[in-house]
Motif scaffolding. Structure first.
Motif, PDB file in Angstrom:
ATOM      1  N   ASN A   1       0.839  -1.185   0.000  1.00 24.56           N
ATOM      2  CA  ASN A   1       0.000   0.000   0.000  1.00 24.56           C
ATOM      3  C   ASN A   1       0.883   1.248   0.000  1.00 24.56           C
ATOM      4  O   ASN A   1       2.085   1.167   0.259  1.00 24.56           O
ATOM      5  N   ASN A   2       0.254   2.406  -0.210  1.00 27.90           N
ATOM      6  CA  ASN A   2       0.993   3.672  -0.168  1.00 27.90           C
ATOM      7  C   ASN A   2       1.618   3.952   1.189  1.00 27.90           C
ATOM      8  O   ASN A   2       2.619   4.654   1.288  1.00 27.90           O
ATOM      9  N   ASP A   3       1.040   3.411   2.268  1.00 29.64           N
ATOM     10  CA  ASP A   3       1.579   3.647   3.614  1.00 29.64           C
ATOM     11  C   ASP A   3       2.671   2.636   3.990  1.00 29.64           C
ATOM     12  O   ASP A   3       3.084   2.560   5.131  1.00 29.64           O
ATOM     13  N   GLN A   4       3.148   1.870   3.021  1.00 25.35           N
ATOM     14  CA  GLN A   4       4.226   0.890   3.183  1.00 25.35           C
ATOM     15  C   GLN A   4       3.838  -0.308   4.042  1.00 25.35           C
ATOM     16  O   GLN A   4       4.697  -0.971   4.608  1.00 25.35           O
ATOM     17  N   THR A   5       2.576  -0.596   4.136  1.00 25.66           N
ATOM     18  CA  THR A   5       2.126  -1.859   4.709  1.00 25.66           C
ATOM     19  C   THR A   5       1.800  -2.770   3.539  1.00 25.66           C
ATOM     20  O   THR A   5       1.484  -2.295   2.446  1.00 25.66           O
ATOM     21  N   GLY A   6       1.901  -4.065   3.761  1.00 20.87           N
ATOM     22  CA  GLY A   6       1.558  -4.964   2.673  1.00 20.87           C
ATOM     23  C   GLY A   6       2.059  -6.371   2.893  1.00 20.87           C
ATOM     24  O   GLY A   6       2.508  -6.735   3.979  1.00 20.87           O
ATOM     25  N   PHE A   7       1.990  -7.145   1.835  1.00 20.31           N
ATOM     26  CA  PHE A   7       2.291  -8.568   1.886  1.00 20.31           C
ATOM     27  C   PHE A   7       3.608  -8.913   1.206  1.00 20.31           C
ATOM     28  O   PHE A   7       3.922  -8.384   0.139  1.00 20.31           O
ATOM     29  N   TYR A   8       4.337  -9.840   1.860  1.00 19.79           N
ATOM     30  CA  TYR A   8       5.444 -10.563   1.252  1.00 19.79           C
ATOM     31  C   TYR A   8       4.951 -11.988   1.124  1.00 19.79           C
ATOM     32  O   TYR A   8       4.580 -12.605   2.118  1.00 19.79           O
ATOM     33  N   VAL A   9       4.940 -12.511  -0.094  1.00 14.89           N
ATOM     34  CA  VAL A   9       4.517 -13.888  -0.306  1.00 14.89           C
ATOM     35  C   VAL A   9       5.650 -14.619  -1.025  1.00 14.89           C
ATOM     36  O   VAL A   9       6.117 -14.165  -2.064  1.00 14.89           O
ATOM     37  N   THR A  10       6.101 -15.718  -0.442  1.00 16.25           N
ATOM     38  CA  THR A  10       7.162 -16.522  -1.036  1.00 16.25           C
ATOM     39  C   THR A  10       6.512 -17.706  -1.743  1.00 16.25           C
ATOM     40  O   THR A  10       5.648 -18.380  -1.172  1.00 16.25           O
ATOM     41  N   PHE A  11       6.937 -17.921  -2.984  1.00 16.77           N
ATOM     42  CA  PHE A  11       6.389 -18.983  -3.822  1.00 16.77           C
ATOM     43  C   PHE A  11       7.474 -19.986  -4.188  1.00 16.77           C
ATOM     44  O   PHE A  11       8.637 -19.617  -4.345  1.00 16.77           O
ATOM     45  N   ALA A  12       7.076 -21.231  -4.375  1.00 18.44           N
ATOM     46  CA  ALA A  12       7.942 -22.238  -4.978  1.00 18.44           C
ATOM     47  C   ALA A  12       7.617 -22.205  -6.466  1.00 18.44           C
ATOM     48  O   ALA A  12       6.533 -22.621  -6.877  1.00 18.44           O
ATOM     49  N   GLY A  13       8.499 -21.626  -7.247  1.00 14.33           N
ATOM     50  CA  GLY A  13       8.290 -21.473  -8.681  1.00 14.33           C
ATOM     51  C   GLY A  13       7.840 -20.070  -9.033  1.00 14.33           C
ATOM     52  O   GLY A  13       7.288 -19.346  -8.202  1.00 14.33           O
ATOM     53  N   ILE A  14       8.114 -19.696 -10.265  1.00 13.13           N
ATOM     54  CA  ILE A  14       7.691 -18.388 -10.763  1.00 13.13           C
ATOM     55  C   ILE A  14       6.179 -18.415 -10.888  1.00 13.13           C
ATOM     56  O   ILE A  14       5.618 -19.237 -11.616  1.00 13.13           O
ATOM     57  N   LYS A  15       5.522 -17.535 -10.144  1.00 12.18           N
ATOM     58  CA  LYS A  15       4.061 -17.515 -10.056  1.00 12.18           C
ATOM     59  C   LYS A  15       3.550 -18.919  -9.728  1.00 12.18           C
ATOM     60  O   LYS A  15       2.546 -19.373 -10.261  1.00 12.18           O
ATOM     61  N   GLY A  16       4.270 -19.585  -8.818  1.00 14.91           N
ATOM     62  CA  GLY A  16       3.983 -20.965  -8.438  1.00 14.91           C
ATOM     63  C   GLY A  16       3.020 -21.057  -7.276  1.00 14.91           C
ATOM     64  O   GLY A  16       1.968 -20.431  -7.274  1.00 14.91           O
ATOM     65  N   THR A  17       3.424 -21.817  -6.239  1.00 17.75           N
ATOM     66  CA  THR A  17       2.539 -22.051  -5.104  1.00 17.75           C
ATOM     67  C   THR A  17       3.133 -21.442  -3.830  1.00 17.75           C
ATOM     68  O   THR A  17       4.348 -21.411  -3.641  1.00 17.75           O
ATOM     69  N   VAL A  18       2.260 -20.989  -2.943  1.00 23.37           N
ATOM     70  CA  VAL A  18       2.656 -20.300  -1.714  1.00 23.37           C
ATOM     71  C   VAL A  18       3.435 -21.232  -0.793  1.00 23.37           C
ATOM     72  O   VAL A  18       3.033 -22.366  -0.544  1.00 23.37           O
ATOM     73  N   VAL A  19       4.556 -20.709  -0.300  1.00 28.68           N
ATOM     74  CA  VAL A  19       5.334 -21.394   0.729  1.00 28.68           C
ATOM     75  C   VAL A  19       5.123 -20.663   2.058  1.00 28.68           C
ATOM     76  O   VAL A  19       4.838 -21.282   3.070  1.00 28.68           O
ATOM     77  N   THR A  20       5.287 -19.341   2.046  1.00 30.03           N
ATOM     78  CA  THR A  20       5.053 -18.532   3.252  1.00 30.03           C
ATOM     79  C   THR A  20       4.395 -17.216   2.864  1.00 30.03           C
ATOM     80  O   THR A  20       4.490 -16.764   1.722  1.00 30.03           O
ATOM     81  N   VAL A  21       3.748 -16.604   3.847  1.00 29.17           N
ATOM     82  CA  VAL A  21       3.139 -15.294   3.648  1.00 29.17           C
ATOM     83  C   VAL A  21       3.308 -14.492   4.927  1.00 29.17           C
ATOM     84  O   VAL A  21       3.230 -15.028   6.032  1.00 29.17           O
ATOM     85  N   LYS A  22       3.597 -13.192   4.766  1.00 31.19           N
ATOM     86  CA  LYS A  22       3.766 -12.296   5.921  1.00 31.19           C
ATOM     87  C   LYS A  22       3.174 -10.949   5.585  1.00 31.19           C
ATOM     88  O   LYS A  22       3.343 -10.449   4.480  1.00 31.19           O
ATOM     89  N   PHE A  23       2.471 -10.364   6.556  1.00 33.67           N
ATOM     90  CA  PHE A  23       1.968  -9.004   6.391  1.00 33.67           C
ATOM     91  C   PHE A  23       2.925  -8.074   7.108  1.00 33.67           C
ATOM     92  O   PHE A  23       3.260  -8.272   8.277  1.00 33.67           O
ATOM     93  N   TRP A  24       3.408  -7.059   6.415  1.00 34.69           N
ATOM     94  CA  TRP A  24       4.367  -6.086   6.956  1.00 34.69           C
ATOM     95  C   TRP A  24       3.621  -4.821   7.346  1.00 34.69           C
ATOM     96  O   TRP A  24       2.887  -4.253   6.568  1.00 34.69           O
ATOM     97  N   LYS A  25       3.816  -4.420   8.604  1.00 38.80           N
ATOM     98  CA  LYS A  25       3.183  -3.148   9.040  1.00 38.80           C
ATOM     99  C   LYS A  25       4.134  -2.342   9.841  1.00 38.80           C
ATOM    100  O   LYS A  25       5.160  -2.764  10.279  1.00 38.80           O
TER     101      LYS A  25
END
Length: 184
Positions: free
Chosen positions: A160-184
């Motif tokens: 977002n514009n306020d620098q909050t948001g998601f980091y999502v780690t995938f196995a493969g390019i546009k693959g499947t989710v391994v981990t997800v974290k919301f940054w605030k």
């Protein structure tokens, strides 16, 4: 099977922690990049497994060496790519680079909230995540996966514009989710 899961988890956590350290000094409002050139141009020109000489020829700039990595920067935009090479001088990882992390966050034009976190689960496809978060993610990191060389570990962000948001780690390019974290 258990060892593979643990290794993927470990790699994902290393990526997330490394990015958290990198971004820990950020505060204030992010800015959208107004550069004429494509901010991720250098990043998009580099592929895992490329030879160092080919990277340097393709990008046409002399890198700065920092902590066993090489930073290739576009002087017009300030954006670039930070690369790690193996002992054979082949690219093993690439990170979208800008001296000011807010500029990287500013590349994303997401509208996301922490409430969406519970909806994103391990094994979900990129398209499912995109559907939940409402837009394309911004690829920030790609690294070789020693367990599955055909599916690199990829970190995508939605900020977002306020620098909050998601980091999502995938196995493969546009693959499947391994981990997800919301940054605030």
């Amino acid at each position: 099977m258990l060892n593979r899961s643990k290794t993927l988890f470990l790699f994902s956590m290393i990526l997330i922690l490394g990015l958290a350290v990198l971004l820990s000094g950020c505060n204030g409002a992010g800015t959208k990049n107004k550069a004429v050139n494509k901010p991720d141009y250098f990043y998009s020109q580099v592929e895992l497994g490329m030879e160092k000489s080919q990277v340097e020829s393709t990008l046409g700039v002399k890198p700065e060496e920092e902590n066993d990595t090489y930073i290739y920067r576009d002087e017009q935009t300030g954006f670039g790519v930070q690369i790690s090479y193996d002992a054979s001088d082949l690219v093993t990882s690439k990170i979208l680079y800008h001296e000011d992390d807010r500029e990287i966050m500013g590349l994303s034009d997401a509208s996301v909230s922490e409430d969406q976190l519970a909806s994103i689960t391990e094994g979900m496809s990129y398209d499912e995540v995109k559907g939940i978060l409402g837009s394309e993610g911004t690829e920030m990191i790609q690294m070789s996966n020693p367990i599955d060389p055909n599916n690199p570990i990829v970190m995508m962000t939605w900020f977002n514009n306020d620098q909050t948001g998601f980091y999502v780690t995938f196995a493969g390019i546009k693959g499947t989710v391994v981990t997800v974290k919301f940054w605030k």
